[in-house]
Design a protein around this motif. Structure first.
Motif, PDB file in Angstrom:
ATOM      1  N   ASP A  88     -57.514 -22.747   7.867  1.00 54.28           N
ATOM      2  CA  ASP A  88     -58.068 -22.574   9.151  1.00 54.28           C
ATOM      3  C   ASP A  88     -58.381 -21.168   9.780  1.00 54.28           C
ATOM      4  O   ASP A  88     -59.241 -20.883  10.352  1.00 54.28           O
ATOM      5  N   GLY A  89     -57.261 -20.385   9.435  1.00 54.21           N
ATOM      6  CA  GLY A  89     -57.408 -19.141   9.883  1.00 54.21           C
ATOM      7  C   GLY A  89     -58.532 -18.084   9.329  1.00 54.21           C
ATOM      8  O   GLY A  89     -58.543 -16.892   9.664  1.00 54.21           O
ATOM      9  N   ALA A  90     -59.034 -18.497   8.160  1.00 63.94           N
ATOM     10  CA  ALA A  90     -59.942 -17.744   7.404  1.00 63.94           C
ATOM     11  C   ALA A  90     -61.058 -17.359   8.258  1.00 63.94           C
ATOM     12  O   ALA A  90     -61.874 -16.216   8.152  1.00 63.94           O
ATOM     13  N   LEU A  91     -61.548 -18.092   9.025  1.00 59.22           N
ATOM     14  CA  LEU A  91     -62.674 -17.946  10.146  1.00 59.22           C
ATOM     15  C   LEU A  91     -62.423 -16.911  10.910  1.00 59.22           C
ATOM     16  O   LEU A  91     -63.811 -16.039  11.143  1.00 59.22           O
ATOM     17  N   ALA A  92     -61.219 -16.626  11.409  1.00 58.77           N
ATOM     18  CA  ALA A  92     -61.234 -15.488  12.071  1.00 58.77           C
ATOM     19  C   ALA A  92     -61.027 -14.249  11.500  1.00 58.77           C
ATOM     20  O   ALA A  92     -61.671 -13.023  12.186  1.00 58.77           O
ATOM     21  N   VAL A  93     -60.690 -14.139  10.402  1.00 54.31           N
ATOM     22  CA  VAL A  93     -60.646 -13.058   9.480  1.00 54.31           C
ATOM     23  C   VAL A  93     -62.144 -12.596   9.133  1.00 54.31           C
ATOM     24  O   VAL A  93     -62.281 -11.311   9.192  1.00 54.31           O
ATOM     25  N   ALA A  94     -62.820 -13.542   8.737  1.00 54.88           N
ATOM     26  CA  ALA A  94     -64.292 -13.136   8.603  1.00 54.88           C
ATOM     27  C   ALA A  94     -65.104 -12.663   9.870  1.00 54.88           C
ATOM     28  O   ALA A  94     -65.811 -11.477   9.630  1.00 54.88           O
ATOM     29  N   ILE A 104     -62.718 -27.333   9.029  1.00 59.87           N
ATOM     30  CA  ILE A 104     -61.586 -26.863   9.786  1.00 59.87           C
ATOM     31  C   ILE A 104     -61.225 -28.074  10.722  1.00 59.87           C
ATOM     32  O   ILE A 104     -61.911 -28.924  11.284  1.00 59.87           O
ATOM     33  N   THR A 105     -59.742 -28.200  10.812  1.00 59.31           N
ATOM     34  CA  THR A 105     -59.293 -29.246  11.543  1.00 59.31           C
ATOM     35  C   THR A 105     -58.777 -29.004  12.728  1.00 59.31           C
ATOM     36  O   THR A 105     -58.530 -29.909  13.538  1.00 59.31           O
ATOM     37  N   ASP A 106     -58.576 -27.788  13.464  1.00 62.11           N
ATOM     38  CA  ASP A 106     -57.820 -27.308  14.451  1.00 62.11           C
ATOM     39  C   ASP A 106     -58.954 -26.452  15.383  1.00 62.11           C
ATOM     40  O   ASP A 106     -59.428 -25.439  14.763  1.00 62.11           O
TER      41      ASP A 106
END
Length: 537
Positions: free
Chosen positions: A120-126, A190-192
């Motif tokens: 789920d944290g991959a979006l923030a990195v992108a 994404i679940t969260d």
């Protein structure tokens, strides 16, 4: 026409701008933490943890390299060469920024899974990946102006970054959090919702770097620089080699510096022992992320406030030290050394004592809605303060070591410090919890300061006088003691909250200034007496 500033004036301009930028950053980070909470901040912090090493490698050394080369050219009146350095650096480092951004995009999901146990944290990195490219361009332009002893463009661009970050980051994060049902439909994998909110907030960081690039680009059109009539101009190939040769060790040192964040993330989440108290609404599986997010989002945020201000002293010190070395002026070298280190000590020492004795009150005011997260961080923040003071002094030392022609030395020192940090975390976190991470951080930066002082002394033949620093330390002790006694007296009188904290800060600060003025005044009298005696002889 570009106006040059002295070291002290330039440093003051940068520090004032950083104070303003950090106030704006607090207006961004504190509400963001209140919106996301401990688990949401773990997504935000994980993205920063991969962003900062890449950013450091590609960007951090650029400003120092461009500033050092520009300062040397300006000291010799080679203004045409300084302009060529700027244009060459933009091409070279923009080419480095593109792979840096792509690297983050490619490894966003694997890193998120490995570090946080969830994709789920991959979006923030992108969302933060493009900031690497824009940061490269910003660093070149800032370094050029700093090398020309004009700190205004850097100062203004930092304020612009802070303003854009607040308005865009908080707006986007708040919008996502308030419209979770609508937003989650676009991210079925994404679940969260907290992961999407964190990504929206961190997008504000990228947009702020875009704002800085636009401002510095416009500055090129309106700030006229010395053109010069010099015919001595380096080839672009030579400039590129020198820039890369200087920037790589600095960037590598910065990478090692930022590895401490990665070490905290992996070891706090992976080595944390049994936690007795579980906050409401947090499952047992989320406890490690909750504690890491609280530590990184609260304790380390406050920890980094003062070093980010004194870091600006390093920029001024680098320019002055490089010019003094180029002109072989030993007196100017000693003077700039003492100014940089003593100014850093005057700022950092009372801050460390004050934050240590008032940490519950300060965190309670800054994060009123996150009482569970604050309870995790109070003691850890106190244990971080010795390291904070040492880090503040290490920043200008690193810049001066680079300026005297030893760009690889800070990297070696940071590698030793990082090894101590890793060993300390692995040893102390299972026993002390997150407090162990704070202790190992302080031990790391204490060792780094000791090694840096020795390295600079050997490289420059300059030995800083110790007596002024002892006087600052004594004044800092008096500051902390006064703040503690004042806050305690206010608490016994039934006065709490902002009034109690403000009273402690004001009384502690007043005592610090009084003791500092008295002790430093006596030191100046002794120096004048010695000078008079020498003249008489």
């Amino acid at each position: 026409m570009m106006k040059k500033q002295t070291y002290l004036k330039g440093s003051i301009i940068l520090m004032v701008s950083v104070v303003g930028a950090k106030l704006l950053g607090a207006l961004f980070k504190i509400p963001l933490t209140n919106i996301l909470g401990g688990v949401g901040m773990s997504y935000f912090s994980c993205a920063y943890s991969i962003f900062m090493p890449v950013y450091a490698l590609v960007v951090t050394g650029i400003s120092s390299a461009v500033a050092a080369m520009t300062a040397k050219s300006a000291a010799l009146g080679l203004y045409r060469n300084a302009k060529r350095i700027r244009s060459t650096a933009i091409v070279v480092f923009s080419a480095a920024g593109i792979p840096g951004s792509l690297l983050m995009l490619v490894f966003a999901k694997p890193f998120s899974v490995y570090s946080a146990g969830s994709p789920d944290g991959a979006l923030a990195v992108a969302m933060i990946a493009p900031a690497v490219l824009f940061g490269c361009i910003t660093a070149v332009l800032r370094g050029y102006y700093e090398g020309m002893s004009n700190m205004y463009p850097t100062a203004v661009s930092q304020i612009i970054e802070g303003i854009v970050k607040i308005f865009s980051g908080l707006f986007l994060c708040g919008y996502v959090s308030s419209n979770s049902g609508k937003i989650m439909a676009y991210f079925p994998e994404i679940t969260d919702i907290r992961a999407v909110s964190a990504a929206a907030g961190i997008l504000g960081v990228t947009l702020s770097s875009v704002g800085a690039v636009i401002y510095l680009g416009l500055t090129q059109l309106f700030v006229r620089c010395d053109s010069g009539s010099d015919m001595t101009v380096m080839s672009r190939r030579s400039i590129a080699k020198e820039l890369v040769r200087t920037a790589l060790p600095v960037g590598a040192s910065a990478v090692v510096t930022n590895l401490t964040s990665l070490i905290d993330m992996w070891t706090v989440i992976g080595c944390l022992g049994v936690v007795s108290a579980v906050p409401d609404g947090i499952s047992a599986d989320e406890i490690p992320q909750f504690i890491y997010g609280s530590f990184a989002g609260i304790a380390l945020t406050v920890f980094n406030l003062v070093p980010s201000v004194t870091n600006m002293l390093g920029k001024g010190a680098l320019t002055c030290t490089a010019a003094a070395m180029e002109q072989r002026n030993a007196e100017a070298l000693k003077r700039s050394t003492m100014e940089a280190l003593l100014t850093a000590a005057v700022i950092s020492v009372p801050s460390a004592f004050g934050i240590a004795v008032l940490s519950p009150e300060i965190l309670g005011i800054l994060f009123p809605r996150q009482s569970d997260e604050v309870s995790v961080c109070v003691n850890a923040l106190r244990l971080l303060m010795p390291g904070m003071a040492c880090l503040c002094l290490s920043f200008p030392l690193f810049s001066m070591i680079q300026a005297v022609g030893k760009p690889t030395v800070p990297l070696k020192i940071m590698l030793i410090g990082t090894a101590v940090k890793l060993l300390g975390n692995l040893t102390l976190i299972p026993v002390m919890g997150v407090d162990g991470a704070a202790v190992s951080t302080s031990l790391c930066y204490i060792l780094i300061l000791i090694l840096s002082l020795g390295a600079y002394r050997r490289a420059s033949d300059v030995t800083p006088d110790s007596l002024p620093f002892l006087k600052v330390l004594y004044a800092g002790v008096m500051c902390g003691g006064t703040a503690y006694l004042t806050a305690s007296a206010m608490g016994r009188a039934g006065i709490t909250g902002l009034t109690k904290t403000a009273a402690g800060v004001i009384c502690g600060g007043a005592m610090y200034l009084i003791v500092l003025v008295l002790t430093m005044g006596n030191l100046r009298k002794k120096e004048c007496s010695k000078l008079s005696a020498v003249k008489t002889e």
